[in-house]
Design an enzyme around this catalytic site. Structure first.
Site, PDB file in Angstrom:
ATOM      1  CE  LYS A 254      -8.094   4.706 -18.474  1.00  0.00           C
ATOM      2  NZ  LYS A 254      -8.231   5.540 -19.559  1.00  0.00           N
ATOM      3  N   GLY A 255      -4.320   1.382 -14.680  1.00  0.00           N
ATOM      4  CA  GLY A 255      -4.511   0.715 -13.434  1.00  0.00           C
ATOM      5  C   GLY A 255      -5.188   0.550 -12.495  1.00  0.00           C
TER       6      GLY A 255
ATOM      7  CB  ILE B 173     -11.079  -5.128 -16.539  1.00  0.00           C
ATOM      8  CG1 ILE B 173     -11.840  -3.454 -16.499  1.00  0.00           C
ATOM      9  CG2 ILE B 173     -11.078  -6.041 -15.650  1.00  0.00           C
ATOM     10  CD1 ILE B 173     -10.579  -2.942 -15.441  1.00  0.00           C
TER      11      ILE B 173
ATOM     12  CG  PHE C 121      -2.129  -1.547   1.245  1.00  0.00           C
ATOM     13  CD1 PHE C 121      -3.037  -1.311   0.390  1.00  0.00           C
ATOM     14  CD2 PHE C 121      -1.867  -2.015   2.867  1.00  0.00           C
ATOM     15  CE1 PHE C 121      -3.507  -2.807   0.701  1.00  0.00           C
ATOM     16  CE2 PHE C 121      -2.205  -3.260   2.522  1.00  0.00           C
ATOM     17  CZ  PHE C 121      -3.228  -4.229   1.080  1.00  0.00           C
TER      18      PHE C 121
ATOM     19  N   GLY D 219      -5.484  -0.120  -8.588  1.00  0.00           N
ATOM     20  CA  GLY D 219      -5.411  -0.771  -7.839  1.00  0.00           C
ATOM     21  C   GLY D 219      -5.195   1.281  -6.185  1.00  0.00           C
ATOM     22  CD  GLU D 220      -1.958   4.877  -5.458  1.00  0.00           C
ATOM     23  OE1 GLU D 220      -1.897   4.928  -6.943  1.00  0.00           O
ATOM     24  OE2 GLU D 220      -1.263   3.800  -5.279  1.00  0.00           O
TER      25      GLU D 220
END
Ligand code: MOS
Length: 727
Positions: free
Chosen positions: A684-685, A612, A241, A687-688
């Site tokens: 694209k990410g 995705i 994190f 996770g955040e």
């Protein structure tokens, strides 16, 4: 490979393996306890000793006296290294404060000694025998006091149009102050390393880290040795994190302990030391002003904030998303990191946006109410398809409006009661809230190597899997590109012997690392094409087909291994646009009418984050982020002792995080938009993104439930108890 323009349609569009919900390829290892985490690598090197850290009990000052003789004489102790006895270490760029060495104390629980013994118990009890005396200096620990003194000072980061004139001419304005708490990453696996530097020459680390190449560089700077004398392995990481982006004291102490004792040393930071010894997300105090015209169009944003940092650091900047998220001709943002003497603040999941949207998206709700508009419609009205500070920069893809519309429909938004504090379910007040989310989608150059051994493909890259699913999406990328089945691909990660990747951070890992693996696979294809002496070859079903050739990949090299390597370089064409990820969060809460206790009843996120790559791992990232958002909203907050300068609740009993039972129903929808400007895989990410906006959605739902507007996180019951409607 140079990624210098938006990609054409390519092999990933056929989505044979990419985009499919493959279970994690490392799942069995993990659930059966066979995936070796850093502290458990008993078998990688013999004769391991155990290190235990001693940490300072003042926040600022110097050590005047240190006597370790009793510790050295204690049973089982092999060596003791104290901060006063070593030659000065270098300070890596990424570490704001020295991790070890010298008599100066910059923050509470700074490491000051390491005891190395045969067992953990021996090392721990000996550490308690070290006698330390300090000369304490006064420090600055109170962010609230800094806000009272410093608000509205300092240079804006950006200032477009005429903000003050816009406020004078506005039909409606919001002007409020919001407070977010300091937070700990609270990852399950603490910072841990085994280091073998027994002869002071080659150094090998088995550690838990998000960024292999950065950490190797930081170790080299710290110990003033060459990077190529250091090897790191970090194949499994039990959560990071952002807390494991950098070299931390566990590795430094284990290395010094190993050199001193001539044996490998393993050291995990005990949980009560993690919170003050390592980094955390700084709390923020933010003032947000929004102005709008009578039609509900926003005319200005003015967002200024402070956060805290050790001198030299950058704090938690919560204003940047306010520059890009919504339309509005006039806008000013300013962030002032305040030098303070609390432990080191640094990145934590969606650094900046997580805190900034927690404020901005409450302010948007407040403005919608002033305008008597539906908060979904208000956001839609103020959508933008270009950078609002620079209209020449379009968003590459932006489907935020669709996130809001689809979310409203799936959640049943229309059916909600618009009058705050007026829906009851027994003793519970029921409310619904919405908030938007924005997070940038950066990419970083990323390399990989592939080895074709018969019909099997091995992928090697120093990319890490911090619980995100990197192993799986990388295997999917390689299998898709080479026309192999997933089972024919083996992925090896987190090793400094492998090509340098993006690493895991800033939600850039998934898009960057898969592009690097794709580049390496294309290099292998080129090698095979040359070998077959053909111009074009097709890789499908485990075979390569060309003009007069149709061969199994397994038969190409006569038992010889073919190796190819490449790095993707992302070009600066991306600077001409805004590439971001978007979401809309919908939340239902119940607030207990008598106690003010808040329970989340259901949550829905609709996300726009490019292709995705794997719906299972992506969903897991988003629900993880949402869960952290619930923690940020309702329970997580590091409480500073304002006299002694440390976080008091430094364990998992007193620093509370959200868990499964706190969220009975959680749903994620992906729009699966493809972004050709982002990466060759149009990915694209995520996770955040998942944490962004969640705290505000809950705050807005609490307002709808109770009529109480809470502007301070975590929104524990004392913030609303005396204002609840008559029960
Ligand atoms: Mo992230 S906070 O860059 O690991």
């Amino acid at each position: 490979m140079d990624f210098n323009q938006s990609t054409e349609d390519n092999l990933f569009d056929r989505a044979r393996i990419i985009g499919k919900p493959h279970a994690r390829i490392d799942a069995t290892l993990k659930v059966t306890g066979r995936a070796p985490y850093a502290y458990e690598r008993h078998d990688v090197v013999a004769n391991q000793l155990v290190g235990y850290p001693l940490c300072a009990t003042i926040a600022k000052g110097r050590i005047t006296h240190m006597d370790a003789s009793a510790a050295r004489a204690a049973p089982g102790v092999v060596s003791v290294v104290t901060t006063l006895e070593i030659e000065p270490l270098g300070r890596a760029k990424s570490n704001v404060a020295l991790l070890f060495g010298g008599d100066t104390i910059a923050h509470y629980h700074q490491a000051i000694a390491v005891v190395v013994a045969e067992t953990l118990e021996q090392a721990r009890s000996a550490a308690a025998l070290i006698d330390v005396r300090y000369e304490e200096e006064p420090g600055i620990f109170d962010l609230e006091a800094a806000w009272q003194r410093l608000q509205n000072t300092g240079e804006p980061l950006s200032d477009v149009g005429d903000v003050d004139a816009a406020f004078q001419n506005a039909a409606a304005t919001v002007d409020e102050v919001y407070r977010t708490a300091s937070q700990s990453h609270a990852m399950m696996e603490p910072h841990a390393s085994i280091v073998d530097w027994s002869d002071g020459g080659q150094m090998t680390l088995w550690t838990s880290n998000q960024m292999i190449a950065w950490t190797r560089e930081a170790l080299a700077t710290t110990f003033k040795i060459k990077p190529d004398t250091i090897r790191l392995e970090s194949p499994y990481v039990g959560g990071g994190f952002g807390g494991k982006l950098w070299l931390r004291a566990d590795a430094v102490l284990a290395a010094l302990g190993s050199r001193a004792s001539g044996r490998p040393v393993k050291l995990a930071l005990p949980r009560p030391l993690v919170f003050n010894n390592t980094t955390h997300r700084s709390g923020t105090i933010q003032r947000l002003r929004i102005s709008a015209d009578a039609q509900g169009k926003i005319t200005a944003f003015d967002h200024s904030a402070i956060s805290h940092t050790l001198p030299g650091g950058s704090g938690e900047n919560p204003v940047e998303q306010t520059s890009v998220f919504y339309a509005g001709a006039n806008r000013r943002v300013a962030h002032h990191p305040i030098d303070m003497n609390l432990p080191e603040s640094a990145d934590m999941r969606a650094p900046g946006e997580a805190s900034g949207l927690a404020a901005l998206e409450i302010a948007m709700d407040e403005m919608a109410e002033k305008l008597s508009m539906d908060p979904v419609e208000f956001r839609i009205l103020n959508d933008t398809q270009v950078d609002p500070e620079d209209a020449s920069k379009p968003f590459s893809e932006r489907h935020y409006v669709e996130c809001l519309r689809q979310g409203a429909e799936k959640f049943g938004w229309e059916a909600r009661n618009r009058t705050p504090g007026s829906t009851r379910d027994g003793q519970w007040l029921i409310g619904h809230g919405v908030a938007g989310a924005y997070r940038g989608a950066p990419t970083m150059d990323s390399g990989a190597r592939v080895r074709l051994q018969g019909g099997r493909l091995i992928v090697e890259t120093d990319m890490t899997d911090i619980g995100t699913g990197s192993y799986t999406i990388i295997a999917q990328t390689a299998a898709e590109t080479m026309g192999l089945e997933l089972e024919a691909v083996e992925v090896r990660l987190g090793n400094s012997d492998f090509p340098v990747s993006s690493g895991s951070g800033g939600q850039f890992g998934a898009a960057s690392a898969t592009a690097g693996v794709y580049a390496a696979c294309l290099a292998l294809q080129e090698q095979i094409t040359k070998r077959l002496d053909v111009d074009v070859a097709h890789f499908e079903n485990g075979r390569v087909r060309a003009e007069n050739t149709d061969l199994a990949l397994a038969d190409i090299a006569d038992g010889e291994e073919l190796v190819a390597e490449d790095t993707v370089h992302f070009g600066d064409f991306k600077d001409d646009m805004q590439i971001g990820t978007f979401a809309a969060h919908f939340v239902e809460v119940g607030v207990h009418a008598y106690t003010g206790e808040t329970r989340v009843r259901r949550m829905l996120a609709v996300c726009d984050a490019g292709r995705i790559l794997n719906p299972i791992t992506a969903r897991s990232q988003v629900i993880g982020g949402m869960t952290m958002g619930v923690g940020a909203a309702l329970m997580e907050g590091l409480t500073a002792d304002l006299e002694r300068g440390f976080f008091v609740n430094h364990d998992l009993a007193s620093y509370e995080v959200a868990a499964h039972a706190d969220i009975p129903q959680q749903e994620v929808i992906f729009l699966d938009t493809k972004d050709a400007a982002s990466s060759p895989l149009k990915a694209k990410g995520v996770g955040e993104l998942g944490i962004c906006g969640v705290p505000a959605a809950i705050a807005n739902a609490i307002y709808n439930a109770t009529g109480v507007r809470v502007r301070e996180y975590p929104m524990t019951l004392e913030h609303m108890l005396d204002q609840l409607p008559q029960a």
